[in-house]
Design a protein around this motif. Structure first.
Motif, PDB file in Angstrom:
ATOM      1  N   LEU A  23      95.745   7.946   1.701  1.00  0.00           N
ATOM      2  CA  LEU A  23      94.881   6.952   2.341  1.00  0.00           C
ATOM      3  C   LEU A  23      93.498   7.518   2.646  1.00  0.00           C
ATOM      4  O   LEU A  23      92.478   6.882   2.383  1.00  0.00           O
ATOM      5  CB  LEU A  23      95.530   6.438   3.625  1.00  0.00           C
ATOM      6  N   ASP A  42     106.150  13.063   7.932  1.00  0.00           N
ATOM      7  CA  ASP A  42     105.158  12.101   7.453  1.00  0.00           C
ATOM      8  C   ASP A  42     103.799  12.386   8.087  1.00  0.00           C
ATOM      9  O   ASP A  42     102.759  12.266   7.431  1.00  0.00           O
ATOM     10  CB  ASP A  42     105.596  10.683   7.796  1.00  0.00           C
ATOM     11  N   ILE A  43     103.822  12.738   9.361  1.00  0.00           N
ATOM     12  CA  ILE A  43     102.602  13.112  10.080  1.00  0.00           C
ATOM     13  C   ILE A  43     102.962  14.124  11.162  1.00  0.00           C
ATOM     14  O   ILE A  43     104.119  14.262  11.550  1.00  0.00           O
ATOM     15  CB  ILE A  43     101.895  11.905  10.752  1.00  0.00           C
ATOM     16  N   LEU A  91      91.129   4.550   9.845  1.00  0.00           N
ATOM     17  CA  LEU A  91      92.312   3.803   9.388  1.00  0.00           C
ATOM     18  C   LEU A  91      92.677   2.712  10.385  1.00  0.00           C
ATOM     19  O   LEU A  91      93.053   1.594   9.988  1.00  0.00           O
ATOM     20  CB  LEU A  91      93.492   4.748   9.193  1.00  0.00           C
ATOM     21  N   LEU A 134     101.111   3.461   7.562  1.00  0.00           N
ATOM     22  CA  LEU A 134     101.682   4.111   6.377  1.00  0.00           C
ATOM     23  C   LEU A 134     102.690   3.192   5.693  1.00  0.00           C
ATOM     24  O   LEU A 134     102.749   3.114   4.457  1.00  0.00           O
ATOM     25  CB  LEU A 134     102.371   5.429   6.766  1.00  0.00           C
ATOM     26  N   LEU A 165     100.000   4.496  13.689  1.00  0.00           N
ATOM     27  CA  LEU A 165      99.658   5.167  12.436  1.00  0.00           C
ATOM     28  C   LEU A 165     100.842   5.096  11.456  1.00  0.00           C
ATOM     29  O   LEU A 165     100.654   4.863  10.257  1.00  0.00           O
ATOM     30  CB  LEU A 165      99.261   6.613  12.694  1.00  0.00           C
ATOM     31  N   LEU A 209      99.638   9.600   4.286  1.00  0.00           N
ATOM     32  CA  LEU A 209      98.357   9.702   4.984  1.00  0.00           C
ATOM     33  C   LEU A 209      97.302  10.396   4.133  1.00  0.00           C
ATOM     34  O   LEU A 209      96.138   9.973   4.103  1.00  0.00           O
ATOM     35  CB  LEU A 209      98.558  10.453   6.311  1.00  0.00           C
ATOM     36  N   SER A 210      97.671  11.464   3.418  1.00  0.00           N
ATOM     37  CA  SER A 210      96.690  12.188   2.603  1.00  0.00           C
ATOM     38  C   SER A 210      96.078  11.286   1.535  1.00  0.00           C
ATOM     39  O   SER A 210      94.883  11.388   1.232  1.00  0.00           O
ATOM     40  CB  SER A 210      97.331  13.410   1.944  1.00  0.00           C
ATOM     41  N   ASP A 246      98.114  15.353   8.335  1.00  0.00           N
ATOM     42  CA  ASP A 246      98.765  14.613   7.259  1.00  0.00           C
ATOM     43  C   ASP A 246     100.023  15.360   6.812  1.00  0.00           C
ATOM     44  O   ASP A 246     100.349  16.434   7.345  1.00  0.00           O
ATOM     45  CB  ASP A 246      97.795  14.338   6.096  1.00  0.00           C
ATOM     46  N   GLU A 247     100.752  14.829   5.834  1.00  0.00           N
ATOM     47  CA  GLU A 247     102.030  15.408   5.418  1.00  0.00           C
ATOM     48  C   GLU A 247     101.881  16.790   4.799  1.00  0.00           C
ATOM     49  O   GLU A 247     102.856  17.551   4.708  1.00  0.00           O
ATOM     50  CB  GLU A 247     102.746  14.463   4.452  1.00  0.00           C
ATOM     51  N   THR A 283      91.278   9.384  11.251  1.00  0.00           N
ATOM     52  CA  THR A 283      92.403   8.481  11.500  1.00  0.00           C
ATOM     53  C   THR A 283      91.924   7.219  12.216  1.00  0.00           C
ATOM     54  O   THR A 283      92.476   6.129  12.005  1.00  0.00           O
ATOM     55  CB  THR A 283      93.488   9.187  12.323  1.00  0.00           C
TER      56      THR A 283
END
Length: 462
Positions: free
Chosen positions: A361, A235-236, A265, A351, A347, A358-359, A251-252, A262
């Motif tokens: 967002l 995921d990250i 966010l 998600l 973080l 993440l990408s 990011d993924e 980040t």
């Protein structure tokens, strides 16, 4: 002493090499000074990183602290945030960590923390220096010296971090970690695994030579993390510095993101949860943070660079969150210092709350283009170069706003800006430029770097 040495504290703590600034003799006197600063019969936590010369500084400090009547709980090798969570939980008088942090292997540092987990402010640093230089410290009588005892702080660290997160929102996630052979090796992975997160790790053993990448995580040295994040279908991914406070995320898809992306966010999350109205942002951080704050009803307060300046501004302005673009994220409900483990978990929480990768967002953010250049500069030239850069840049340009701090930032109406800033931890002069237009950023960074290089050359011959 016959004369006053150069300024001791930099942006964060005291740093140097054991051959010059951080000599055993000076470090034992720093220990005595710390004993005077904290007070006789105080109890502090003491820890170090795994660099060989950190051991030299460590034992020199111990000598001075014990002679000055301070009691020590010896944490051994530990990430800096682990020590601070233990300090907060156990409510002792302060903490000292010997670490080179993100700097090259040959550098070692001393970070001094107060009871509330923040570093010394500028005023307190000046007071500390005055005690040292004026020798206003005392060696206690033989029966009034301090004691030293070992302490294991891992459980306190893990429990403290995990208590700040909704574990149901993070369990089952996949994370790639790269501690960079720093002090958070193994420990970061184990904390994430305690949260039922699947982890794949690289560079996850202690190695003071940092053989695979230097301890300052950034896009150009996290390519292996990028590859493994994408390959593991994580995921990250997270890359960490030498003492475990900086967290640079992938990011993924393996795209490495600077901390201000980040961090934006985290700003949005804090504002959505109505945790704060004020957010603290260092002077060298992207304007994307200001966009994020304004969009969700918050106010950006600019601070100097480094955790001491961020923490002081957070406390002064009742701010819940503070950020530095290098990957330091501070929350007032945790500690007044960055922590890669907490940042990773929070973080993942975001998600889950947003229900997006993440990408996705960050794709919703406006695009800003930033460039950063570090130019070798002797410490003795930093002040004059900064003054002359300010004068000459102001003659050439008419900025909408000039923001002085531990550097000079020129801000323009089109959201572009240039920052001239001498490093407080290394013999370099840093230049930053940002714009929403890639070509304008290139123009600004070229002109500003050329100016600094010319000024260093000019004043080197004087």
């Amino acid at each position: 002493m016959s004369h006053k040495p150069e300024k001791l504290f930099g942006t964060s703590g005291i740093r140097g090499t054991i051959k010059s600034k951080m000599t055993p003799s000076l470090c034992s006197k720093i220990g005595l000074t710390a004993a005077s600063f904290f007070g006789e019969d105080s109890t502090i936590l003491l820890a170090r990183d795994h660099r060989p010369h950190a051991t030299v500084v460590y034992h020199s400090l111990i000598s001075g602290l014990l002679a000055g009547g301070v009691n020590i709980l010896d944490c051994g090798i530990a990430p800096t945030p682990a020590v601070l969570f233990a300090l907060k939980k156990l409510k002792y008088d302060g903490a000292i960590v010997v670490t080179g942090s993100h700097t090259p292997s040959e550098i070692v540092g001393i970070l001094i923390f107060k009871e509330d987990t923040s570093e010394l402010s500028k005023t307190e640093s000046k007071e500390f220096e005055d005690i040292l230089y004026e020798e206003r410290y005392e060696i206690m009588q033989w029966n009034k010296t301090g004691y030293i005892e070992p302490i294991d702080i891992f459980d306190i660290y893990a429990e403290s971090v995990l208590s700040l997160v909704n574990l149901q929102k993070v369990e089952g996630r996949k994370v790639a970690v790269d501690p960079g052979n720093g002090a958070s090796s193994v420990i970061l992975r184990e904390i994430l695994e305690l949260a039922n997160i699947r982890v794949v790790a690289i560079n996850d053993t202690l190695d003071p030579h940092f053989p695979h990448r230097d301890p300052f995580p950034r896009p150009d040295n996290l390519k292996d993390l990028s590859t493994i994040t994408k390959g593991f279908q994580a995921d990250i991914g997270v890359g960490v510095d030498g003492d475990g406070d900086r967290a640079i995320f992938a990011d993924e898809n393996g795209n490495i993101l600077w901390g201000d992306i980040t961090g934006s966010l985290f700003i949005i999350d804090a504002l959505k949860r109505k945790k704060t109205k004020n957010v603290v942002v260092t002077i060298n951080t992207s304007a994307i943070t200001e966009w994020a704050a304004k969009k969700f009803g918050g106010t950006v307060i600019y601070s100097g660079v480094g955790p001491p300046a961020i923490a002081e501004s957070m406390k002064k302005n009742n701010a819940y969150f503070g950020i530095e673009e290098s990957g330091k994220y501070l929350w007032s409900d945790a500690i007044y210092y960055g922590d890669a483990a907490l940042a990773t978990l929070r973080l993942l929480e975001i998600l889950d709350i947003e229900g997006k990768p993440l990408s996705k967002l960050i794709s919703e953010f406006p695009k800003f283009y930033m460039e950063k250049v570090a130019i070798s500069c002797p410490d003795k030239l930093k002040d004059i170069v900064l003054v002359r850069a300010f004068e000459e840049w102001q003659e050439r340009h008419k900025p909408a706003k000039v923001l002085p701090s531990d550097g000079i930032k020129f801000m323009y109406k089109d959201s572009s800006w240039v920052l001239f800033r001498p490093s407080g931890t290394e013999p370099v002069f840093r230049v930053f430029a940002e714009s929403m237009d890639k070509e304008r950023t290139k123009e600004l960074i070229k002109e500003s770097v050329d100016l600094v290089k010319e000024l260093i050359k000019r004043h080197s011959t004087e």
